[in-house]
Design an enzyme around this catalytic site. Sequence first.
Site, PDB file in Angstrom:
ATOM      1  N   ASN A   1      51.923  13.020   5.289  1.00  0.00           N
ATOM      2  CA  ASN A   1      50.877  12.993   6.317  1.00  0.00           C
ATOM      3  C   ASN A   1      49.941  11.791   6.208  1.00  0.00           C
ATOM      4  OD1 ASN A   1      50.040  14.894   3.987  1.00  0.00           O
ATOM      5  ND2 ASN A   1      48.085  14.184   4.817  1.00  0.00           N
TER       6      ASN A   1
ATOM      7  N   TYR B   1      47.246  13.097 -14.841  1.00  0.00           N
ATOM      8  CA  TYR B   1      48.014  12.261 -13.914  1.00  0.00           C
ATOM      9  C   TYR B   1      49.123  11.516 -14.649  1.00  0.00           C
ATOM     10  CZ  TYR B   1      49.118   8.576 -10.591  1.00  0.00           C
ATOM     11  OH  TYR B   1      49.778   7.724  -9.750  1.00  0.00           O
TER      12      TYR B   1
END
Length: 282
Positions: free
Chosen positions: A12, A167
């Site tokens: 998106n 991460y």
Amino acid sequence: MGIKTAVITGANSGLGLATAKALAQRSFDLVLVCRNADRGKQAQTSVQQANPAVKVDLFLADLADAESVRQVAKAICSAYPKIDVLINNAGYTPKSIEFVEEGVEKSFFASHVGHFILTNGLMDSLKAAGAATGDARVISLSSAAYIGGRTARFFRKLDNLSPMLAYCDDKLANLLFAKELAKQTAGTGITAYSAHPGAVRTNFGSDTLGFVGQALALARPFMRTPEKGAQTSVFLASAPLKSIGASNNGGYFADSAPKRTRNRDITDEKAAWLWERTRQYL
């Protein structure tokens, strides 16, 4: 209708959206997997405008929710009995450390476990394409941050885990997943790769707190555009296999070329362990 079908998670915005547009322009049909319906519909319209001649479909799933991923995999397989390319693109830098019900750090679950479930859930459609053409591909977005990852932290509920180390662990897991996936699918016509997009100017990490967040904000004007960052994913999805190199199946790529990795945890044994450890979530 397009020449091939590609499924892209996190399509998106940012890298995912840039990758989807680039593949649409190369006459791929696109299946966009997004979490937010409104943003997903906007992306669907944007990708369709990049090439009105191809099909652009939208499916909703939360990669941090195992059952959501299982359901979307079933729905996509039903609609697409053959899938040529799967790009496990979605990922994020956590603002703070959270744990899902399974006791796994949330960004790790979304980035690795969710994509593991999705990839295995789409395996019949990937194998169908592999059997038909000898060329189905799975690309997992990693990062140079894999260097800071440690398998000893995987699946552990650590009170002192920082968002940046989380991460790094995510990106190491993505790399190890691609490495083992290449072995697991040997002889099926499926190849697997991990990719580093470079430092990309998106809203990625925009809500990261502290020094790391400040550093990202200062560096953002000097980063690559999403279009530039998407080039390696697009190369791995669309280039002839001869250009990628048969010996690079399971390899790590940056700037559309194979790269050596530098982390003591990148071994065949660790990759196989991660695969077996993650199977419990299927």
